[in-house]
Design a protein around this motif. Structure first.
Motif, PDB file in Angstrom:
ATOM      1  N   MET A 113      34.064  30.398   9.180  1.00  0.00           N
ATOM      2  CA  MET A 113      34.795  30.939  10.329  1.00  0.00           C
ATOM      3  C   MET A 113      33.842  31.358  11.434  1.00  0.00           C
ATOM      4  N   SER A 114      32.732  32.050  11.054  1.00  0.00           N
ATOM      5  CA  SER A 114      31.752  32.466  12.064  1.00  0.00           C
ATOM      6  C   SER A 114      31.187  31.262  12.781  1.00  0.00           C
ATOM      7  N   PHE A 115      30.872  30.189  11.996  1.00  0.00           N
ATOM      8  CA  PHE A 115      30.271  29.021  12.626  1.00  0.00           C
ATOM      9  C   PHE A 115      31.230  28.411  13.642  1.00  0.00           C
ATOM     10  N   VAL A 116      32.504  28.243  13.268  1.00  0.00           N
ATOM     11  CA  VAL A 116      33.467  27.626  14.196  1.00  0.00           C
ATOM     12  C   VAL A 116      33.614  28.471  15.460  1.00  0.00           C
ATOM     13  N   ILE A 117      33.773  29.804  15.265  1.00  0.00           N
ATOM     14  CA  ILE A 117      33.963  30.671  16.433  1.00  0.00           C
ATOM     15  C   ILE A 117      32.735  30.628  17.330  1.00  0.00           C
ATOM     16  N   LEU A 118      31.528  30.749  16.716  1.00  0.00           N
ATOM     17  CA  LEU A 118      30.305  30.800  17.526  1.00  0.00           C
ATOM     18  C   LEU A 118      30.068  29.486  18.260  1.00  0.00           C
ATOM     19  N   TYR A 119      30.366  28.355  17.573  1.00  0.00           N
ATOM     20  CA  TYR A 119      30.098  27.075  18.211  1.00  0.00           C
ATOM     21  C   TYR A 119      31.073  26.826  19.371  1.00  0.00           C
ATOM     22  N   THR A 120      32.347  27.209  19.189  1.00  0.00           N
ATOM     23  CA  THR A 120      33.290  27.096  20.305  1.00  0.00           C
ATOM     24  C   THR A 120      32.814  27.928  21.489  1.00  0.00           C
ATOM     25  N   PHE A 121      32.363  29.149  21.166  1.00  0.00           N
ATOM     26  CA  PHE A 121      31.878  30.045  22.215  1.00  0.00           C
ATOM     27  C   PHE A 121      30.695  29.426  22.945  1.00  0.00           C
ATOM     28  N   TRP A 122      29.790  28.812  22.184  1.00  0.00           N
ATOM     29  CA  TRP A 122      28.609  28.155  22.770  1.00  0.00           C
ATOM     30  C   TRP A 122      29.041  27.059  23.750  1.00  0.00           C
ATOM     31  N   ILE A 123      29.968  26.187  23.294  1.00  0.00           N
ATOM     32  CA  ILE A 123      30.387  25.066  24.154  1.00  0.00           C
ATOM     33  C   ILE A 123      31.030  25.597  25.432  1.00  0.00           C
ATOM     34  N   LEU A 124      31.897  26.623  25.277  1.00  0.00           N
ATOM     35  CA  LEU A 124      32.575  27.153  26.458  1.00  0.00           C
ATOM     36  C   LEU A 124      31.582  27.768  27.426  1.00  0.00           C
ATOM     37  N   LEU A 125      30.553  28.458  26.908  1.00  0.00           N
ATOM     38  CA  LEU A 125      29.603  29.101  27.812  1.00  0.00           C
ATOM     39  C   LEU A 125      28.649  28.105  28.437  1.00  0.00           C
ATOM     40  N   SER A 126      28.224  27.074  27.686  1.00  0.00           N
ATOM     41  CA  SER A 126      27.215  26.178  28.265  1.00  0.00           C
ATOM     42  C   SER A 126      27.854  25.237  29.275  1.00  0.00           C
ATOM     43  N   GLY A 127      29.001  24.647  28.935  1.00  0.00           N
ATOM     44  CA  GLY A 127      29.662  23.772  29.903  1.00  0.00           C
ATOM     45  C   GLY A 127      29.039  22.397  30.024  1.00  0.00           C
ATOM     46  N   TYR A 128      28.031  22.099  29.193  1.00  0.00           N
ATOM     47  CA  TYR A 128      27.438  20.755  29.202  1.00  0.00           C
ATOM     48  C   TYR A 128      27.843  20.043  27.920  1.00  0.00           C
ATOM     49  N   PHE A 129      28.021  18.706  27.994  1.00  0.00           N
ATOM     50  CA  PHE A 129      28.440  17.978  26.802  1.00  0.00           C
ATOM     51  C   PHE A 129      27.446  16.897  26.408  1.00  0.00           C
ATOM     52  N   ASP A 130      26.165  17.013  26.821  1.00  0.00           N
ATOM     53  CA  ASP A 130      25.185  16.011  26.413  1.00  0.00           C
ATOM     54  C   ASP A 130      24.616  16.360  25.040  1.00  0.00           C
ATOM     55  N   PHE A 131      23.832  15.410  24.490  1.00  0.00           N
ATOM     56  CA  PHE A 131      23.374  15.528  23.105  1.00  0.00           C
ATOM     57  C   PHE A 131      22.535  16.783  22.882  1.00  0.00           C
ATOM     58  N   VAL A 132      21.614  17.066  23.847  1.00  0.00           N
ATOM     59  CA  VAL A 132      20.685  18.182  23.657  1.00  0.00           C
ATOM     60  C   VAL A 132      21.443  19.502  23.502  1.00  0.00           C
ATOM     61  N   HIS A 133      22.384  19.754  24.417  1.00  0.00           N
ATOM     62  CA  HIS A 133      23.090  21.035  24.365  1.00  0.00           C
ATOM     63  C   HIS A 133      23.954  21.159  23.122  1.00  0.00           C
ATOM     64  N   LEU A 134      24.655  20.072  22.768  1.00  0.00           N
ATOM     65  CA  LEU A 134      25.542  20.156  21.603  1.00  0.00           C
ATOM     66  C   LEU A 134      24.755  20.371  20.316  1.00  0.00           C
ATOM     67  N   SER A 135      23.585  19.647  20.169  1.00  0.00           N
ATOM     68  CA  SER A 135      22.841  19.793  18.915  1.00  0.00           C
ATOM     69  C   SER A 135      22.148  21.148  18.850  1.00  0.00           C
ATOM     70  N   LEU A 136      21.625  21.622  19.985  1.00  0.00           N
ATOM     71  CA  LEU A 136      21.026  22.960  19.997  1.00  0.00           C
ATOM     72  C   LEU A 136      22.067  24.001  19.595  1.00  0.00           C
ATOM     73  N   GLY A 137      23.306  23.787  20.043  1.00  0.00           N
ATOM     74  CA  GLY A 137      24.390  24.703  19.702  1.00  0.00           C
ATOM     75  C   GLY A 137      24.637  24.728  18.214  1.00  0.00           C
ATOM     76  N   VAL A 138      24.629  23.526  17.582  1.00  0.00           N
ATOM     77  CA  VAL A 138      24.840  23.483  16.130  1.00  0.00           C
ATOM     78  C   VAL A 138      23.757  24.277  15.430  1.00  0.00           C
ATOM     79  N   VAL A 139      22.479  24.057  15.856  1.00  0.00           N
ATOM     80  CA  VAL A 139      21.371  24.739  15.195  1.00  0.00           C
ATOM     81  C   VAL A 139      21.504  26.248  15.338  1.00  0.00           C
ATOM     82  N   SER A 140      21.750  26.734  16.565  1.00  0.00           N
ATOM     83  CA  SER A 140      21.747  28.185  16.721  1.00  0.00           C
ATOM     84  C   SER A 140      22.984  28.813  16.106  1.00  0.00           C
ATOM     85  N   ALA A 141      24.143  28.118  16.152  1.00  0.00           N
ATOM     86  CA  ALA A 141      25.328  28.680  15.514  1.00  0.00           C
ATOM     87  C   ALA A 141      25.147  28.759  14.004  1.00  0.00           C
TER      88      ALA A 141
END
Lengths: 84, 105, 163
Positions: C8-36
């Motif tokens: 649950m924490s991972f899903v919530i944090l990753y959604t939050f990451w995507i909403l805050l970053s606003g970029y959908f390229d590979f670097v941002h999405l994968s960095l989000g997975v790692v930090s979440a």
């Protein structure tokens, strides 16, 4: 319009600054500083709209969190005389 | 002036009014506990109204989502911070102001 | 490790990451997975608590009931602010503050927190302290104290808590 709203907010935080300076108890000061801090968040969001610089929104979000944590940490410090 | 501007500008006006009321209340009210009422309520609503006005002005975008998170956070954090300050003052046995001037606890 | 709260924490944090970053390229999405993943590994118990799989549906129902409670809360907040503005701007300041205490039989954290924050946001009352289910509340006038003690808000919050 955004500039006028920002000026009103700054004006109201100057009023609150009087309470932060004059006290009389430490809790009044903490309360006033917390109020000024949350008004600062608003000004940061408005700056984004005045100068069209979206970075300021992230700063505002982080500042809101830091303001809250700062208040809690400061209270803990006065209550217990330390942060542990 | 279209409808969106009318709504968002009136939200700004009401929000600024409540922020000024909160500031005046913090200066004018007689003791810490009553000042808490001004800080905990008017401040929260005033800020949320101004931010809501900004969301309506901006429309649907990532900026609006971020502002929405700020509103959400303020709504949780502001009463909690007020509550924390109040608890600290209460535990330190700060006496509340009474109408008749007494200091009864 | 508690798998439910971790996911649950991972899903919530990753959604939050995507909403805050606003970029959908590979670097941002994968960095989000790692930090979440990192954050939910170290502190997943802080966000959702130690939930078990069979409790999730009860918690979801509580959250839905909490959203149904919000309109009434916003109505009360509006009343509260008009009340504060009236008392602050009135030249004589019609206040008669008092501290009152009352017992409550709420048990869950979400119920107690909601009640405490709602008391702070509604007309004329601010929560000061909760000790063993006993609330210490500062009321700005006699009417606001009475309207709190009538117990309407407690009933509504108890309704959120459910069974």
């Amino acid at each position: 319009m955004f500039l006028q709203v920002a000026l009103v907010i700054v004006f109201s935080s100057i009023i609150a600054l009087y309470r932060a300076i004059s006290g009389p108890t430490i809790y009044d000061r903490v309360l006033a500083v917390n109020v000024i801090g949350t008004k600062t968040v608003l000004v940061l969001v408005l700056v984004e709209f005045i100068y069209e610089r979206p970075e300021f929104l992230d700063i505002a979000l982080v500042y809101a969190i830091i303001n809250f944590i700062g208040t809690i940490a400061f209270l803990k410090y006065i209550e217990k005389g330390g942060l542990t | 002036m279209d409808l969106v501007n009318v709504i968002s500008y009136s939200l700004f006006a009401i929000g600024s009014f409540f922020l000024v009321v909160a500031a005046i209340g913090i200066v004018r009210l007689p003791d810490f506990y009553t000042r808490m009422h001004a800080a905990g309520k008017s401040d929260t609503l005033g800020q949320s109204l101004i931010l809501l006005g900004l969301i309506i002005h901006e429309g649907a975008s990532f900026i609006s989502i971020k502002i929405f998170f700020i509103i959400l956070f303020i709504f949780i954090a502001n009463p909690t911070a007020t509550h924390a300050v109040a608890k600290a003052a209460f535990l330190s046995e700060l006496a509340p102001w009474k109408k008749d001037g007494g200091k009864e606890r | 490790m508690n798998k439910v709260s971790f996911t649950m924490s991972f899903v919530i944090l990753y959604t939050f990451w995507i909403l805050l970053s606003g970029y959908f390229d590979f670097v941002h999405l994968s960095l989000g997975v790692v930090s979440a993943l990192l954050v939910s590994y170290t502190s997943h118990h802080l966000l959702t608590g130690d939930v078990r799989a069979e409790d999730v549906s009860i918690e979801m129902k509580r959250i839905i009931r909490f959203f149904l409670y919000l309109p009434w809360l916003f109505y009360q907040i509006t009343l509260a602010n008009i009340d504060v503005a009236y008392r602050v701007l009135h030249p004589k300041m019609p206040i008669d503050p008092r501290i009152l205490r009352f017992k409550t039989d709420l048990k869950t954290d979400i119920g107690l927190t909601t009640l405490a924050n709602s008391i702070t946001l509604t007309p004329g009352t601010v929560t000061i302290d909760i000790k063993d289910g006993e609330f210490f509340v500062h009321a700005i006038s006699e009417e606001s104290a009475e309207s709190l003690l009538s117990g309407e808000m407690q009933m509504r919050v108890k309704n959120i808590e459910g069974d």
